[in-house]
Design a protein around this motif. Sequence first.
Motif, PDB file in Angstrom:
ATOM      1  N   PHE A   1      19.550  17.245  61.130  1.00  0.00           N
ATOM      2  CA  PHE A   1      19.579  18.500  60.375  1.00  0.00           C
ATOM      3  C   PHE A   1      19.294  18.220  58.900  1.00  0.00           C
ATOM      4  CE2 PHE A   1      21.470  22.640  59.147  1.00  0.00           C
ATOM      5  CZ  PHE A   1      20.905  23.431  60.143  1.00  0.00           C
ATOM      6  N   PRO A   2      18.538  19.102  58.218  1.00  0.00           N
ATOM      7  CA  PRO A   2      18.251  18.897  56.786  1.00  0.00           C
ATOM      8  C   PRO A   2      19.537  18.793  55.978  1.00  0.00           C
ATOM      9  CG  PRO A   2      16.928  20.697  57.685  1.00  0.00           C
ATOM     10  CD  PRO A   2      17.931  20.345  58.742  1.00  0.00           C
ATOM     11  N   LYS A   3      19.469  18.039  54.889  1.00  0.00           N
ATOM     12  CA  LYS A   3      20.637  17.880  54.016  1.00  0.00           C
ATOM     13  C   LYS A   3      20.591  18.823  52.816  1.00  0.00           C
ATOM     14  CE  LYS A   3      21.697  13.062  55.174  1.00  0.00           C
ATOM     15  NZ  LYS A   3      20.797  13.015  56.336  1.00  0.00           N
ATOM     16  N   THR A   4      19.420  19.386  52.545  1.00  0.00           N
ATOM     17  CA  THR A   4      19.279  20.342  51.440  1.00  0.00           C
ATOM     18  C   THR A   4      18.368  21.481  51.886  1.00  0.00           C
ATOM     19  OG1 THR A   4      17.308  19.304  50.488  1.00  0.00           O
ATOM     20  CG2 THR A   4      19.468  18.474  49.738  1.00  0.00           C
ATOM     21  N   LEU A   5      18.369  22.559  51.116  1.00  0.00           N
ATOM     22  CA  LEU A   5      17.469  23.669  51.418  1.00  0.00           C
ATOM     23  C   LEU A   5      16.019  23.224  51.289  1.00  0.00           C
ATOM     24  CD1 LEU A   5      19.134  26.730  49.598  1.00  0.00           C
ATOM     25  CD2 LEU A   5      19.727  25.659  51.771  1.00  0.00           C
ATOM     26  N   VAL A   6      15.742  22.426  50.275  1.00  0.00           N
ATOM     27  CA  VAL A   6      14.377  21.951  50.033  1.00  0.00           C
ATOM     28  C   VAL A   6      13.860  21.157  51.225  1.00  0.00           C
ATOM     29  CG1 VAL A   6      13.026  20.331  48.638  1.00  0.00           C
ATOM     30  CG2 VAL A   6      14.527  22.000  47.516  1.00  0.00           C
ATOM     31  N   GLU A   7      14.702  20.299  51.760  1.00  0.00           N
ATOM     32  CA  GLU A   7      14.290  19.493  52.914  1.00  0.00           C
ATOM     33  C   GLU A   7      13.944  20.387  54.104  1.00  0.00           C
ATOM     34  OE1 GLU A   7      16.176  16.059  55.852  1.00  0.00           O
ATOM     35  OE2 GLU A   7      17.059  16.360  53.851  1.00  0.00           O
ATOM     36  N   ALA A   8      14.669  21.478  54.257  1.00  0.00           N
ATOM     37  CA  ALA A   8      14.403  22.401  55.372  1.00  0.00           C
ATOM     38  C   ALA A   8      13.019  23.018  55.257  1.00  0.00           C
ATOM     39  CB  ALA A   8      15.470  23.491  55.413  1.00  0.00           C
ATOM     40  N   LEU A   9      12.667  23.510  54.071  1.00  0.00           N
ATOM     41  CA  LEU A   9      11.343  24.117  53.901  1.00  0.00           C
ATOM     42  C   LEU A   9      10.245  23.059  53.975  1.00  0.00           C
ATOM     43  CD1 LEU A   9       9.609  26.565  53.484  1.00  0.00           C
ATOM     44  CD2 LEU A   9      10.095  26.481  51.036  1.00  0.00           C
ATOM     45  N   ASP A  10      10.518  21.869  53.456  1.00  0.00           N
ATOM     46  CA  ASP A  10       9.532  20.778  53.558  1.00  0.00           C
ATOM     47  C   ASP A  10       9.217  20.443  55.010  1.00  0.00           C
ATOM     48  OD1 ASP A  10       9.273  20.518  50.844  1.00  0.00           O
ATOM     49  OD2 ASP A  10      10.610  18.792  50.653  1.00  0.00           O
ATOM     50  N   ASN A  11      10.206  20.588  55.884  1.00  0.00           N
ATOM     51  CA  ASN A  11      10.020  20.262  57.294  1.00  0.00           C
ATOM     52  C   ASN A  11       9.176  21.293  58.038  1.00  0.00           C
ATOM     53  OD1 ASN A  11      11.581  17.989  56.970  1.00  0.00           O
ATOM     54  ND2 ASN A  11      13.436  18.884  57.869  1.00  0.00           N
ATOM     55  N   ASN A  12       9.032  22.471  57.455  1.00  0.00           N
ATOM     56  CA  ASN A  12       8.333  23.568  58.132  1.00  0.00           C
ATOM     57  C   ASN A  12       6.844  23.547  57.798  1.00  0.00           C
ATOM     58  OD1 ASN A  12      10.898  24.230  58.911  1.00  0.00           O
ATOM     59  ND2 ASN A  12      10.930  26.250  58.000  1.00  0.00           N
ATOM     60  N   GLN A  13       6.094  22.788  58.538  1.00  0.00           N
ATOM     61  CA  GLN A  13       4.659  22.642  58.278  1.00  0.00           C
ATOM     62  C   GLN A  13       3.795  23.475  59.218  1.00  0.00           C
ATOM     63  OE1 GLN A  13       3.415  20.946  55.598  1.00  0.00           O
ATOM     64  NE2 GLN A  13       5.604  20.832  55.081  1.00  0.00           N
ATOM     65  N   ASP A  14       4.422  24.176  60.144  1.00  0.00           N
ATOM     66  CA  ASP A  14       3.682  24.988  61.107  1.00  0.00           C
ATOM     67  C   ASP A  14       3.305  26.323  60.459  1.00  0.00           C
ATOM     68  OD1 ASP A  14       2.669  26.433  63.182  1.00  0.00           O
ATOM     69  OD2 ASP A  14       4.373  26.136  64.543  1.00  0.00           O
ATOM     70  N   ALA A  15       2.022  26.496  60.166  1.00  0.00           N
ATOM     71  CA  ALA A  15       1.552  27.698  59.471  1.00  0.00           C
ATOM     72  C   ALA A  15       1.629  28.948  60.333  1.00  0.00           C
ATOM     73  CB  ALA A  15       0.113  27.488  58.985  1.00  0.00           C
ATOM     74  N   SER A  16       1.910  28.792  61.636  1.00  0.00           N
ATOM     75  CA  SER A  16       2.019  29.969  62.501  1.00  0.00           C
ATOM     76  C   SER A  16       3.390  30.640  62.380  1.00  0.00           C
ATOM     77  CB  SER A  16       1.778  29.584  63.961  1.00  0.00           C
ATOM     78  OG  SER A  16       2.843  28.787  64.460  1.00  0.00           O
ATOM     79  N   LYS A  17       4.342  29.960  61.741  1.00  0.00           N
ATOM     80  CA  LYS A  17       5.675  30.530  61.550  1.00  0.00           C
ATOM     81  C   LYS A  17       5.703  31.214  60.184  1.00  0.00           C
ATOM     82  CE  LYS A  17       6.818  28.898  65.485  1.00  0.00           C
ATOM     83  NZ  LYS A  17       6.815  29.817  66.639  1.00  0.00           N
ATOM     84  N   THR A  18       6.098  32.489  60.181  1.00  0.00           N
ATOM     85  CA  THR A  18       5.880  33.287  58.980  1.00  0.00           C
ATOM     86  C   THR A  18       7.078  34.166  58.620  1.00  0.00           C
ATOM     87  OG1 THR A  18       4.944  35.128  60.238  1.00  0.00           O
ATOM     88  CG2 THR A  18       3.410  33.439  59.470  1.00  0.00           C
ATOM     89  N   ILE A  19       7.020  34.619  57.359  1.00  0.00           N
ATOM     90  CA  ILE A  19       7.848  35.731  56.893  1.00  0.00           C
ATOM     91  C   ILE A  19       6.925  36.939  56.834  1.00  0.00           C
ATOM     92  CG2 ILE A  19       9.330  36.623  55.062  1.00  0.00           C
ATOM     93  CD1 ILE A  19       9.576  33.730  54.031  1.00  0.00           C
ATOM     94  N   THR A  20       7.324  38.040  57.451  1.00  0.00           N
ATOM     95  CA  THR A  20       6.539  39.272  57.359  1.00  0.00           C
ATOM     96  C   THR A  20       7.302  40.257  56.480  1.00  0.00           C
ATOM     97  OG1 THR A  20       5.580  38.936  59.556  1.00  0.00           O
ATOM     98  CG2 THR A  20       5.463  41.165  58.626  1.00  0.00           C
ATOM     99  N   TYR A  21       6.698  40.598  55.355  1.00  0.00           N
ATOM    100  CA  TYR A  21       7.297  41.565  54.431  1.00  0.00           C
ATOM    101  C   TYR A  21       6.762  42.950  54.791  1.00  0.00           C
ATOM    102  CZ  TYR A  21       8.403  37.408  51.634  1.00  0.00           C
ATOM    103  OH  TYR A  21       8.866  36.193  51.199  1.00  0.00           O
ATOM    104  N   ILE A  22       7.653  43.818  55.247  1.00  0.00           N
ATOM    105  CA  ILE A  22       7.263  45.167  55.668  1.00  0.00           C
ATOM    106  C   ILE A  22       7.600  46.138  54.549  1.00  0.00           C
ATOM    107  CG2 ILE A  22       7.730  47.009  57.325  1.00  0.00           C
ATOM    108  CD1 ILE A  22       8.357  44.744  59.361  1.00  0.00           C
ATOM    109  N   SER A  23       6.595  46.765  53.962  1.00  0.00           N
ATOM    110  CA  SER A  23       6.839  47.680  52.844  1.00  0.00           C
ATOM    111  C   SER A  23       6.767  49.149  53.246  1.00  0.00           C
ATOM    112  CB  SER A  23       5.853  47.405  51.706  1.00  0.00           C
ATOM    113  OG  SER A  23       4.521  47.440  52.175  1.00  0.00           O
ATOM    114  N   SER A  24       6.181  49.435  54.408  1.00  0.00           N
ATOM    115  CA  SER A  24       6.138  50.806  54.928  1.00  0.00           C
ATOM    116  C   SER A  24       5.771  50.729  56.409  1.00  0.00           C
ATOM    117  CB  SER A  24       5.115  51.656  54.161  1.00  0.00           C
ATOM    118  OG  SER A  24       3.800  51.219  54.445  1.00  0.00           O
TER     119      SER A  24
END
Length: 653
Positions: free
Chosen positions: A4-27
Amino acid sequence: MNQFPKTLVEALDNNQDASKTITYISSKDNERQVSYPALKKRALGLLHHIQQKGASEGNELIIHLAENEQFIDAFWACQYGGIVAVPLAIGTSDGHREKVFNVFEKLNTPYIATTRKALQRLKVFAEEHGKESIYKVIEQKALMLDKIETFDTLGALADINSEQTAFIQFSSGSTGDPKGVVLTHKNLVTNLYGIIECSAFDYRDSFFSWMPLTHDLGIIGFHLTPLFVNINQYIMPTDLFVRRPALWLEKASEKKATILSSPNFGYKHVLKRFKPENQVNLDLSHVRLLFNGAEPISADLCREFSAVMKPFGLAETAMFTVYGLAEACLVVSFPELAQPLSTLHVLRSSLVEGQPAQVVSEASDQSIELVRLGTPIIGTQMIIADSSGQAVADNVIGRVLIKGENVTKGYYHAPELNEKLINDEGWLDTGDQGLLNEGQLVITGRTKDLIIVNGQNYYAPDLESVCEHVDGIELGKVVVCGIRNVEDALDELVVFVLYRGELENFYQTTIEVRRQLNEKSGLDVAHVLPIKKVPKTTSGKVQRFALAEQFEAGAFNEIIAALTELSETQSTEFIAAGSSIERILLDICHSVVADQKISLKDNIFEMGTSSLKLAQIHEKIDEEYPEVVELTDFFDYPTIEQLAGFIAHKTTP
């Protein structure tokens, strides 16, 4: 936690799969996808601008941004630069702006990420409240994200360790002295590990949230958690949910999201506006967990929501009643997965600290139904203790104490408070009262002066200090309580004022108190009531619970009826509208605030309008005049007459 990551930064660094996303829904028809690798690159680009402004590792950055994407960019820029993130809500009241000034003065070396419009509103507030000198410093330390055109140059990375502070979660109360919960990377990682393990999150899950990112359930529960699992997440603005609550479920159906969440009031809000006949395509069969936390949980409301949504495929075991608080990062206890709603009935008269609760087999007028909230998650310890900190037996009511690597080591610059709430063995007093029943936590009340309204925390002394600005109300002569409205399944704000005169003369005080609390904190007041005496302990502490018990017992019913009659006879007389726009606006306001007569010159904020009602008024105006009025325009044109003139000018060819 070997892998398991030891910091928040390490967690995001581990996420290299570009198919995993945040979808911002504005309407309904507008959304934007950002992959986790793209988020990192954008955060580093923003970090460059923050560092160019002068901020460096160890400094603090107030995140004062309404847009979810901007907020998350700024949050991660802080993490990569070792800058302490300080999320603060934009809000719609002077109280929110006052909190920005209070927090800015409290921090060691603060900067602020904001926008031109939000900064302008801070300037206006400063000019109106004699804070120009502080504002000048804020202006010098402000980075306006809407002025940034390029993110190509990357900032300098800090070497992050698990003991560093990741962010400070300040209390929701907007007045007085905000209390900052300091959270390290280790605190957060520990709690996230427990959350993920005990919820069995994996690649098949996806998260959908409308919770504000300034709230720990929003930023930790529904942004960091799916990021740590490296799965998709969907985020919609809170004000969009308020205006169109059904869209939350419609989009969750469309995206096949498996994990949803809301405090109690959100489920109530959805049910009020939900029309089953309009939802023939709604499919909630994929929803695995529906988190319910952040405020007292109504068993009746859980059952009602589940029953209404059952025809659309929602599983009866989806409702997931949990307990947590910012001091634990987020979560303390979870029930077993797929556990049906679990409750017990307890005699109200037995809810006394140090005494065993009297559990009864059937509900009655003398009992209250309480929800079981599970057991501590991995990494968290919890006991129910007496006033000396010693654990009590099952079913005995005591104070909920917590300990673990996820629990904050203390509040920001508050040594006296830390000494009071955290004992020598590291147990933190949550301020909540509870008991253990069948091994599960049951919350019975609160010991600290905390009021939860619509999932947000407000400190009673802060709200009382607001009331003391009303003419005739002296220091220590007003008591603010959060009292449960069983019928509506929410906590209502009730204000008690020491007053010994005639009731007719008290009516104006009720108006002024409502106005002060609405303007300063954006809160809707259920009742303002006169009392002959402020109940106190022998040590001089106000006994809020004594007034709450009298209220619940009906001691104020006659006074409430008399004040209601006075309000009907003394209401401002209706003034006929002179234009079609004015007539439409009056009709809209009357449809939302149905218990008042409203004139053209009445201030919208003085009608006892909560932020929820204000959003409903805005929604109806937007239906009549699409994209003409922004919610913030109410501040510039606060009366119906002024707003009608603004609309007329904007819509004139």
